[in-house]
Design a protein around this motif. Structure first.
Motif, mmCIF file in Angstrom:
data_model
loop_
_atom_site.group_PDB
_atom_site.id
_atom_site.type_symbol
_atom_site.label_atom_id
_atom_site.label_comp_id
_atom_site.label_asym_id
_atom_site.label_seq_id
_atom_site.Cartn_x
_atom_site.Cartn_y
_atom_site.Cartn_z
ATOM 1 N N ASN A 64 0.820 -1.217 0.000
ATOM 2 C CA ASN A 64 0.000 0.000 0.000
ATOM 3 C C ASN A 64 0.847 1.258 0.000
ATOM 4 O O ASN A 64 0.442 2.279 -0.567
ATOM 5 C CB ASN A 64 -0.960 -0.020 1.183
ATOM 6 N N ASP A 65 2.020 1.208 0.620
ATOM 7 C CA ASP A 65 2.943 2.343 0.532
ATOM 8 C C ASP A 65 3.360 2.589 -0.920
ATOM 9 O O ASP A 65 3.435 3.734 -1.378
ATOM 10 C CB ASP A 65 4.192 2.088 1.387
ATOM 11 N N LEU A 66 3.632 1.495 -1.641
ATOM 12 C CA LEU A 66 4.039 1.622 -3.045
ATOM 13 C C LEU A 66 2.887 2.142 -3.913
ATOM 14 O O LEU A 66 3.090 2.980 -4.796
ATOM 15 C CB LEU A 66 4.521 0.267 -3.565
ATOM 16 N N TYR A 82 -5.436 -6.281 -14.816
ATOM 17 C CA TYR A 82 -4.774 -6.890 -13.655
ATOM 18 C C TYR A 82 -4.597 -8.394 -13.867
ATOM 19 O O TYR A 82 -3.565 -8.976 -13.513
ATOM 20 C CB TYR A 82 -5.572 -6.569 -12.386
ATOM 21 N N ARG A 83 -5.592 -9.039 -14.457
ATOM 22 C CA ARG A 83 -5.516 -10.480 -14.667
ATOM 23 C C ARG A 83 -4.470 -10.858 -15.714
ATOM 24 O O ARG A 83 -4.032 -12.002 -15.773
ATOM 25 C CB ARG A 83 -6.885 -11.024 -15.093
ATOM 26 N N GLU A 84 -4.056 -9.911 -16.551
ATOM 27 C CA GLU A 84 -3.044 -10.197 -17.572
ATOM 28 C C GLU A 84 -1.676 -10.453 -16.954
ATOM 29 O O GLU A 84 -0.785 -10.974 -17.631
ATOM 30 C CB GLU A 84 -2.946 -9.030 -18.561
ATOM 31 N N PHE A 103 1.027 -12.905 -5.236
ATOM 32 C CA PHE A 103 0.823 -12.910 -6.689
ATOM 33 C C PHE A 103 -0.166 -11.827 -7.116
ATOM 34 O O PHE A 103 0.012 -11.188 -8.149
ATOM 35 C CB PHE A 103 0.345 -14.283 -7.140
ATOM 36 N N VAL A 104 -1.219 -11.633 -6.331
ATOM 37 C CA VAL A 104 -2.191 -10.578 -6.647
ATOM 38 C C VAL A 104 -1.541 -9.203 -6.504
ATOM 39 O O VAL A 104 -1.720 -8.315 -7.341
ATOM 40 C CB VAL A 104 -3.430 -10.699 -5.735
ATOM 41 N N ALA A 105 -0.763 -9.016 -5.425
ATOM 42 C CA ALA A 105 -0.092 -7.732 -5.202
ATOM 43 C C ALA A 105 0.893 -7.423 -6.328
ATOM 44 O O ALA A 105 0.969 -6.283 -6.798
ATOM 45 C CB ALA A 105 0.627 -7.756 -3.851
ATOM 46 N N VAL A 106 1.642 -8.425 -6.761
ATOM 47 C CA VAL A 106 2.587 -8.230 -7.866
ATOM 48 C C VAL A 106 1.847 -7.758 -9.110
ATOM 49 O O VAL A 106 2.291 -6.840 -9.810
ATOM 50 C CB VAL A 106 3.370 -9.532 -8.155
ATOM 51 N N SER A 107 0.704 -8.357 -9.375
ATOM 52 C CA SER A 107 -0.077 -7.967 -10.549
ATOM 53 C C SER A 107 -0.510 -6.507 -10.484
ATOM 54 O O SER A 107 -0.350 -5.749 -11.457
ATOM 55 C CB SER A 107 -1.306 -8.876 -10.674
ATOM 56 N N LEU A 160 0.795 -4.101 -8.687
ATOM 57 C CA LEU A 160 1.965 -3.222 -8.712
ATOM 58 C C LEU A 160 2.485 -3.050 -10.139
ATOM 59 O O LEU A 160 2.844 -1.938 -10.549
ATOM 60 C CB LEU A 160 3.059 -3.787 -7.811
ATOM 61 N N LEU A 161 2.536 -4.140 -10.904
ATOM 62 C CA LEU A 161 2.997 -4.040 -12.294
ATOM 63 C C LEU A 161 2.049 -3.192 -13.122
ATOM 64 O O LEU A 161 2.482 -2.385 -13.952
ATOM 65 C CB LEU A 161 3.121 -5.439 -12.900
#
Length: 376
Positions: free
Chosen positions: A75-77, A286-288, A304-308, A310-311
């Motif tokens: 959440n900071d990011l 996001y799902r991509e 894995f959800v957070a990485v998505s 963030l990207l």
């Protein structure tokens, strides 16, 4: 893009496995390669030379992440992304929603890890996250995310997300939510932040009477009337007509919780709520970049959800700050600079870094005898 994304992921609080000859860099590269291809860590490891010997090694590293610290850093990011490209002098509309990640399996430690949803992808089980998005056609950033368990009140998850939104340096002029948030505590919490719009759930004689009309109008509704937790809110009753859309015809009556918006007409309230449909594009992108997994571990699934997310946010930041060309009336967004394109770039670079082996099982027959491509 690969460097920026890996720098982003390296900020996530992973302690690592003591005594392991690996380092966090190769773990995040493996996870990101899986994410940008929407595939599994196992698939990446099977096809690369410079990754751990098995996917359980990657999972062991990810399990060293503290879940509370992970949520804080993520959440900071997301906040940093928002403050980088969103104008603090403009007010914003914020959309809150549940993101359900369908799940076929059982819980790891406790049944509360798994929530129930409407049937999708052959299951009614999911891991759930409460999210906040900013409604902006050019910068639709994710502002906050928090995991949700089945035994907690939705208002608690909404509170955690809105606490984050309230820290952002811009005013929120409306919060839009779907009917899943039609709860007394949720409405109270959201209303403390900004005006709120969400559909009413058609149950109860009083509500049915209010919706039995042929003209749009304003009224008031009392939830839990006569009880200690009674909540009164402005009810915008909106009548519209379907003229063959999706094969439907005739009159339709919808009601909306519309706190602090009585200066608008019911039609204007409905038009405001319909802007919420923009969130579907956010979900699709996001799902991509969501790595797939069969693990029952809610921590790893949240990673894995957070990485998505963030990207996806990183792509939006780069697209606006680096690629979009300034012009009179606002920046010109390049339609070719898609999230899919960026994921492809990162995927190609990571394939080279991790020693991707392009192999395929042959049929064992081979070319016809005497075949000579140079004969002609």
């Amino acid at each position: 893009m690969e460097t920026l994304s890996l720098d982003l992921l390296s900020a996530l609080p992973m302690e690592g496995v003591e005594g392991s000859p690996l380092d966090a860099d190769v773990i995040w590269k493996t996870v990101e390669r899986a994410a940008t291809d929407a595939t599994s860590v196992h698939h990446v490891i099977e096809n690369t030379d410079e990754t751990p010997d098995d996917d359980e090694t990657v999972m062991d590293w990810l399990r060293t992440i503290d879940s509370d610290a992970l949520e804080t850093v993520v959440n900071d990011l997301l906040t940093e992304h928002a403050t980088t490209i969103l104008d603090s002098e403009r007010s914003r509309i914020v959309i809150i929603d549940f993101v359900d990640n369908p799940y076929h399996g059982t819980y790891l430690h406790h049944p509360r890890e798994i929530c129930s949803m409407k049937p999708r992808d052959g299951t009614t089980d999911c891991h759930r996250y409460c999210t906040a998005f900013v409604l902006d056609t050019k910068k639709p950033l994710t502002l906050a995310i928090t995991p949700v368990t089945s035994d907690e009140d939705a208002a608690d998850a909404v509170g955690r997300v809105l606490d984050r939104v309230e820290e952002l340096p811009f005013e929120v002029n409306a919060i839009l939510a779907d009917r899943g948030y039609y709860q007394e505590r949720v409405i109270r919490r959201a209303r403390a932040t900004a005006p709120v719009v969400l559909p009413v759930v058609k149950k109860g004689e009083q509500l049915r009477d209010q919706l039995d009309t042929h003209a749009s109008y304003w009224t008031k509704y009392a939830m839990y009337k006569g009880k200690e937790r009674e909540l009164r809110f402005p009810h915008a009753v909106c009548v519209s007509y379907q003229s063959g859309d999706r094969g439907k015809h005739g009159e339709v009556v919808r009601g909306y919780v519309a706190c602090d918006l009585t200066d608008r007409t019911p039609k204007q309230v409905e038009a405001l709520y319909r802007k919420r449909s923009a969130i579907e594009t956010s979900y699709r992108t996001y799902r991509e970049a969501r790595a797939v997994t069969a693990t029952p571990d809610p921590l790893i699934r949240f990673v894995f959800v957070a990485v998505s997310f963030l990207l996806r946010n990183l792509w939006l930041v780069v697209r606006w700050a680096v690629v979009a060309r300034p012009r009179q009336g606002g920046r010109d967004l390049p339609t070719e600079f898609t999230f899919e394109l960026v994921c492809g770039w990162i995927r190609d670079h990571l394939s080279a870094d991790l020693g991707w082996q392009y192999t395929w099982e042959t049929n064992g027959v081979g070319l016809p005898p005497g075949y000579d491509p140079t004969a002609a």
